[in-house]
Design an enzyme around this catalytic site. Structure first.
Site, PDB file in Angstrom:
ATOM      1  N   GLU A 265       0.103   4.551   7.921  1.00  0.00           N
ATOM      2  CA  GLU A 265       1.040   3.818   7.050  1.00  0.00           C
ATOM      3  C   GLU A 265       1.670   4.879   6.156  1.00  0.00           C
ATOM      4  O   GLU A 265       1.007   5.397   5.250  1.00  0.00           O
ATOM      5  CB  GLU A 265       0.294   2.782   6.196  1.00  0.00           C
ATOM      6  CG  GLU A 265      -0.465   1.724   6.978  1.00  0.00           C
ATOM      7  CD  GLU A 265       0.424   0.662   7.601  1.00  0.00           C
ATOM      8  OE1 GLU A 265       1.613   0.578   7.235  1.00  0.00           O
ATOM      9  OE2 GLU A 265      -0.072  -0.070   8.476  1.00  0.00           O
ATOM     10  N   CYS A 299       6.003   2.508  -1.403  1.00  0.00           N
ATOM     11  CA  CYS A 299       6.426   2.969  -0.074  1.00  0.00           C
ATOM     12  C   CYS A 299       7.686   2.243   0.382  1.00  0.00           C
ATOM     13  O   CYS A 299       8.533   2.817   1.044  1.00  0.00           O
ATOM     14  CB  CYS A 299       5.296   2.790   0.931  1.00  0.00           C
ATOM     15  SG  CYS A 299       4.646   1.116   0.978  1.00  0.00           S
TER      16      CYS A 299
HETATM   17  P1  NAD Z   1      -0.440  11.943  -0.092  1.00  0.00           P
HETATM   18  O1  NAD Z   1       0.001  12.054   1.312  1.00  0.00           O
HETATM   19  O2  NAD Z   1      -0.253  13.110  -0.983  1.00  0.00           O
HETATM   20  O3  NAD Z   1      -2.011  11.591  -0.160  1.00  0.00           O
HETATM   21  C1  NAD Z   1      -2.518  10.447   0.490  1.00  0.00           C
HETATM   22  C2  NAD Z   1      -3.997  10.670   0.750  1.00  0.00           C
HETATM   23  O4  NAD Z   1      -4.152  11.704   1.718  1.00  0.00           O
HETATM   24  C3  NAD Z   1      -4.785  11.116  -0.483  1.00  0.00           C
HETATM   25  O5  NAD Z   1      -6.062  10.545  -0.427  1.00  0.00           O
HETATM   26  C4  NAD Z   1      -4.845  12.631  -0.298  1.00  0.00           C
HETATM   27  O6  NAD Z   1      -5.932  13.222  -0.979  1.00  0.00           O
HETATM   28  C5  NAD Z   1      -4.995  12.735   1.208  1.00  0.00           C
HETATM   29  N1  NAD Z   1      -4.482  13.972   1.796  1.00  0.00           N
HETATM   30  C6  NAD Z   1      -3.407  14.688   1.419  1.00  0.00           C
HETATM   31  N2  NAD Z   1      -3.236  15.741   2.262  1.00  0.00           N
HETATM   32  C7  NAD Z   1      -4.213  15.653   3.192  1.00  0.00           C
HETATM   33  C8  NAD Z   1      -4.584  16.455   4.314  1.00  0.00           C
HETATM   34  N3  NAD Z   1      -3.907  17.542   4.649  1.00  0.00           N
HETATM   35  N4  NAD Z   1      -5.654  16.073   5.045  1.00  0.00           N
HETATM   36  C9  NAD Z   1      -6.354  14.955   4.708  1.00  0.00           C
HETATM   37  N5  NAD Z   1      -6.072  14.177   3.640  1.00  0.00           N
HETATM   38  C10 NAD Z   1      -5.004  14.523   2.901  1.00  0.00           C
HETATM   39  O7  NAD Z   1       0.270  10.637  -0.680  1.00  0.00           O
HETATM   40  P2  NAD Z   1       0.261  10.090  -2.171  1.00  0.00           P
HETATM   41  O8  NAD Z   1       1.070  11.002  -3.026  1.00  0.00           O
HETATM   42  O9  NAD Z   1      -1.114   9.731  -2.612  1.00  0.00           O
HETATM   43  O10 NAD Z   1       1.037   8.719  -1.941  1.00  0.00           O
HETATM   44  C11 NAD Z   1       2.404   8.654  -1.770  1.00  0.00           C
HETATM   45  C12 NAD Z   1       2.797   8.498  -0.314  1.00  0.00           C
HETATM   46  O11 NAD Z   1       2.097   7.408   0.287  1.00  0.00           O
HETATM   47  C13 NAD Z   1       4.274   8.150  -0.179  1.00  0.00           C
HETATM   48  O12 NAD Z   1       4.811   8.858   0.899  1.00  0.00           O
HETATM   49  C14 NAD Z   1       4.249   6.659   0.104  1.00  0.00           C
HETATM   50  O13 NAD Z   1       5.394   6.159   0.740  1.00  0.00           O
HETATM   51  C15 NAD Z   1       3.030   6.549   0.955  1.00  0.00           C
HETATM   52  N6  NAD Z   1       2.548   5.169   0.974  1.00  0.00           N
HETATM   53  C16 NAD Z   1       2.705   4.440   2.125  1.00  0.00           C
HETATM   54  C17 NAD Z   1       2.301   3.097   2.145  1.00  0.00           C
HETATM   55  C18 NAD Z   1       2.456   2.248   3.383  1.00  0.00           C
HETATM   56  O14 NAD Z   1       1.812   1.202   3.470  1.00  0.00           O
HETATM   57  N7  NAD Z   1       3.303   2.621   4.329  1.00  0.00           N
HETATM   58  C19 NAD Z   1       1.726   2.529   1.008  1.00  0.00           C
HETATM   59  C20 NAD Z   1       1.601   3.307  -0.131  1.00  0.00           C
HETATM   60  C21 NAD Z   1       1.998   4.628  -0.140  1.00  0.00           C
END
Ligand code: NAD
Length: 496
Positions: A265, A299
Site C-alpha cells: 500500500e 496517501c
Molecule cells: P516510509 O516509507 O518512510 O516508512 C514506512 C515504513 O517503512 C516505516 O515503518 C519505516 O520505518 C519502514 N521503512 C522505511 N524504509 C525501509 C526499508 N528500506 N526497509 C524496510 N522498512 C523500511 O513512509 P512514511 O514516511 O512512514 O509514510 C508516508 C508514506 O506512506 C507516503 O508515501 C504515503 O502515501 C504512504 N502511505 C500509504 C498508504 C496506503 O494505504 N496506500 C497509507 C498511508 C501512508
C-alpha cells in the site's frame, strides 16, 4: 505481558498521556536491548519518551515466537474461540478509544478529533468486522465432469505475517492489516514507524488483555534497518507493507530473495477534477479537506486539483477562503483541523519543493508559510494553494505529503482524463460534475483504485482500498482485505 514501570504519564495540554510498556514486545515480554531513539511530540519538539530499537536477534526471536504461536496456541485454536477473543479485543479497543487517540495524536501530531474519529475508530471497527467474518468464511466445491471424484477449495492462513507501517494513521493500519491477518488465523510481527510506535505498544497490551496467546502479536521497534530485517527474513510467509514507494521497492527486493509475497500500500498523487457544472462551494470545501486532511500527510490526498478553465478564478477564490479559515494549532485542541508535520526534516523537504516550484514560475496563492508565536516550536506549515503549475514540475508529479494543493486547468473532458492519469501513481481520484453520464465515463477511464464522485476521500471499512500502478498491489477493507491474508487450497478426492 510484563509491562514495565507503570503508569508513566506524560502531560499534554489536554490531558495526561499514559504510556504503554516501552520496548519491543516479543512473545508477550518487553525487550529493550537495542540502540535508543527518541519519541518526540511534533507539536512542540519535546521528548515524549525514549525507546530502543529491536536488535537483529530480537527480530529473529519475534518471528520464531509468531511461528510457534501459529503452529500452536493461535493456529490450532478453534475458529469459534478465535472469534470470541478478537471480539473481546474489539470491545477493549472501544473502551479505550480516547486514550488511544490521545497517545497517537501526541506522537504523530495529527489532530485529536481526526485520530479519534478516523484512525482509532477504524481500528475498533476493523477488529470487530474481521472477527465477525470468522464463522462466515466458507470454501467452495468445484463442479467436475465426473461423478467419481470430489474437488473442494478451502482458505488457509499464510503463517507468519510481517507488518511494516507508516506514521500517519498507525491505529488504522493495525485494524486494516492485523485485524484480517489474525481473523484469518495468521500470527504477526508488527514493525511500526519510528514516528508512531506507541499505538502498536498499547495495542499489544490490549491484545494480551483480550486473551490472545503470547507470540500471536509481536511488535519490533525501530526504523528502516529493523524493517529490512523483517522483510528479508526467510521465515516470514507474507509481508504487508504501507509506506512510500521508495521503501516499498526496497522491502520488495528483500522479500524477493526468499520469494516472500508482498502486499503493498504505497503513495499517491491523486487528481481531484472539477468540471464547469460542479457545485463549486461543495467541490472547493471538499477539495481543501481532501488535500489538507492529516496536514496533507494522507496517501489519498487530492493534491492535484484539475479545474475547468472557465471556473478557475471562482474556484480558487472559494478554495482560498476556506483554506484560510481552517484552524491550525495544537493537535490536542478539539477545534484544530491542521496540526504540525511529523518532523523538522519533513517540513524542510516540503518547503524546499514549494520554493523550487516558485523559482520555476508557480505562484503561491495563500499559505505555505510557518506560523509565528506559540506554534513556532512545532513543525507547522500553513496549508498552501499553488497555481500556475506546469505538468513537468516536481510539485505536480511527486508526492509531497504536506499541506499543499496545486491548481491546474483543462479545457475538455478528454484533457481532464489525460491529465488525471498523467502520474505514476493510481491511488484515488475525485470527479465533480452534475452530469451523471460524464461522471461514470470519467470514473471508468481514471486509473485509480478509488474514485469519488461529488465527494472525496471517503473510505468505508467494508469497501476495497488500494492502488493501481505505483500506488501498490494489495487491497485492504471488506472481504478483499481478508483475502489478502488467506491462501486457497484445492483438495481433490478420488471417490472410486
Ligand atoms: P516510509 O516509507 O518512510 O516508512 C514506512 C515504513 O517503512 C516505516 O515503518 C519505516 O520505518 C519502514 N521503512 C522505511 N524504509 C525501509 C526499508 N528500506 N526497509 C524496510 N522498512 C523500511 O513512509 P512514511 O514516511 O512512514 O509514510 C508516508 C508514506 O506512506 C507516503 O508515501 C504515503 O502515501 C504512504 N502511505 C500509504 C498508504 C496506503 O494505504 N496506500 C497509507 C498511508 C501512508
Amino acid at each position: 505481558m510484563k509491562t514495565g514501570p507503570h503508569p508513566q504519564l506524560v502531560p499534554s495540554d489536554y490531558g495526561q498521556v499514559r504510556l504503554p510498556g516501552l520496548g519491543s514486545v516479543i512473545n508477550g515480554q518487553l525487550r529493550s536491548n537495542g540502540p535508543e531513539f527518541t519519541c518526540e511530540n511534533p507539536a512542540n519538539g519535546q521528548t515524549i519518551c525514549v525507546l530502543s530499537s529491536a536488535t537483529e536477534g530480537d527480530v529473529h526471536d519475534a518471528i520464531l515466537a509468531a511461528r510457534s504461536a501459529f503452529e500452536g496456541a493461535w493456529g490450532l485454536m478453534s475458529p469459534g474461540k478465535r472469534q470470541k477473543i478478537l471480539s473481546k479485543l474489539a470491545r477493549l479497543i472501544e473502551d479505550h478509544l480516547d486514550e488511544l487517540a490521545l497517545l497517537e495524536s501526541t506522537e504523530n501530531g495529527i489532530p485529536l478529533m481526526v485520530v479519534r474519529n478516523f484512525s482509532v475508530a477504524a481500528l475498533a471497527k476493523n477488529i470487530a468486522y474481521y472477527a465477525s467474518w470468522i464463522d462466515k468464511l466458507h470454501g467452495s466445491v468445484v463442479p467436475l465432469t465426473t461423478k467419481d471424484a470430489l474437488d473442494y477449495v478451502v482458505t488457509e492462513p499464510f503463517g507468519v505475517v510481517g507488518v511494516v507501517t507508516a506514521y500517519n494513521t498507525p491505529s488504522l493500519f493495525l485494524g486494516s492489516k492485523v485485524g484480517p491477518a489474525l481473523a484469518a488465523g495468521n500470527c504477526v510481527v508488527i514493525k511500526p514507524s519510528p514516528y508512531a510506535s506507541l499505538p502498536a505498544l498499547r495495542f499489544a497490551e490490549l491484545v494480551s488483555e483480550a486473551g490472545l496467546p503470547d507470540g500471536a502479536v509481536n511488535v519490533v521497534l525501530g526504523g528502516a534497518e529493523v524493517g529490512s530485517q523483517l522483510a528479508g527474513h526467510s521465515l516470514v510467509d507474507l509481508l504487508s507493507f504501507t509506506g512510500s514507494g521508495r521503501a516499498g521497492r526496497q522491502v520488495s527486493e528483500l522479500a524477493a530473495a526468499n520469494l516472500t509475497p508482498v502486499a503493498l500500500e504505497l503513495g499517491g498523487k491523486s487528481p481531484d477534477i472539477v468540471f464547469e457544472d460542479a457545485d463549486i462551494a461543495k467541490a472547493s470545501t471538499s477539495a481543501c479537506l481532501g488535500a489538507f486532511a492529516l496536514s496533507g500527510q494522507a496517501c489519498v490526498a487530492g493534491s492535484r486539483l484539475l479545474v475547468h478553465r472557465s471556473i478557475k478564478d471562482q474556484l480558487i477564490e472559494s478554495l482560498v477562503k476556506f483554506t484560510e479559515s481552517l484552524p491550525v494549532g495544537n493537535p490536542q485542541d478539539p477545534g484544530t483541523v491542521i496540526g504540525p508535520l511529523i518532523s523538522a526534516s519533513h517540513r524542510d523537504w516540503v518547503e524546499s519543493i514549494i520554493s523550487r516550484s516558485v523559482d520555476e514560475g508557480a505562484q503561491i496563492v495563500c499559505g505555505a508559510t510557518r506560523p509565528n508565536g506559540n506554534l513556532s516550536n512545532g513543525y507547522y506549515l500553513y496549508p498552501g494553494v499553488i497555481s500556475n503549475v506546469r505538468q513537468v514540475q516536481d510539485i505536480y508529479r511527486q508526492e509531497v505529503f504536506g499541506p499543499v494543493i496545486t491548481v491546474s486547468t483543462f479545457e475538455s473532458e478528454n484533457e481532464a482524463v489525460v491529465m488525471g492519469n498523467d502520474t505514476n501513481y493510481g491511488l484515488g481520484a475525485g470527479i465533480w460534475t452534475r452530469d451523471i453520464g460524464r461522471a461514470h465515463r470519467v470514473a471508468s477511464r481514471l486509473r485509480a483504485g478509488s474514485v469519488w464522485i461529488n465527494s472525496y476521500g471517503v473510505v468505508p471499512h467494508v469497501a476495497p482500498f488500494g492502488g493501481y500502478k505505483d500506488s501498490g498491489s494489495a487491497r485492504e477493507g471488506g472481504i478483499w482485505g481478508l483475502m489478502t491474508y488467506l491462501q486457497h487450497k484445492n483438495i481433490y478426492v478420488d471417490l472410486k
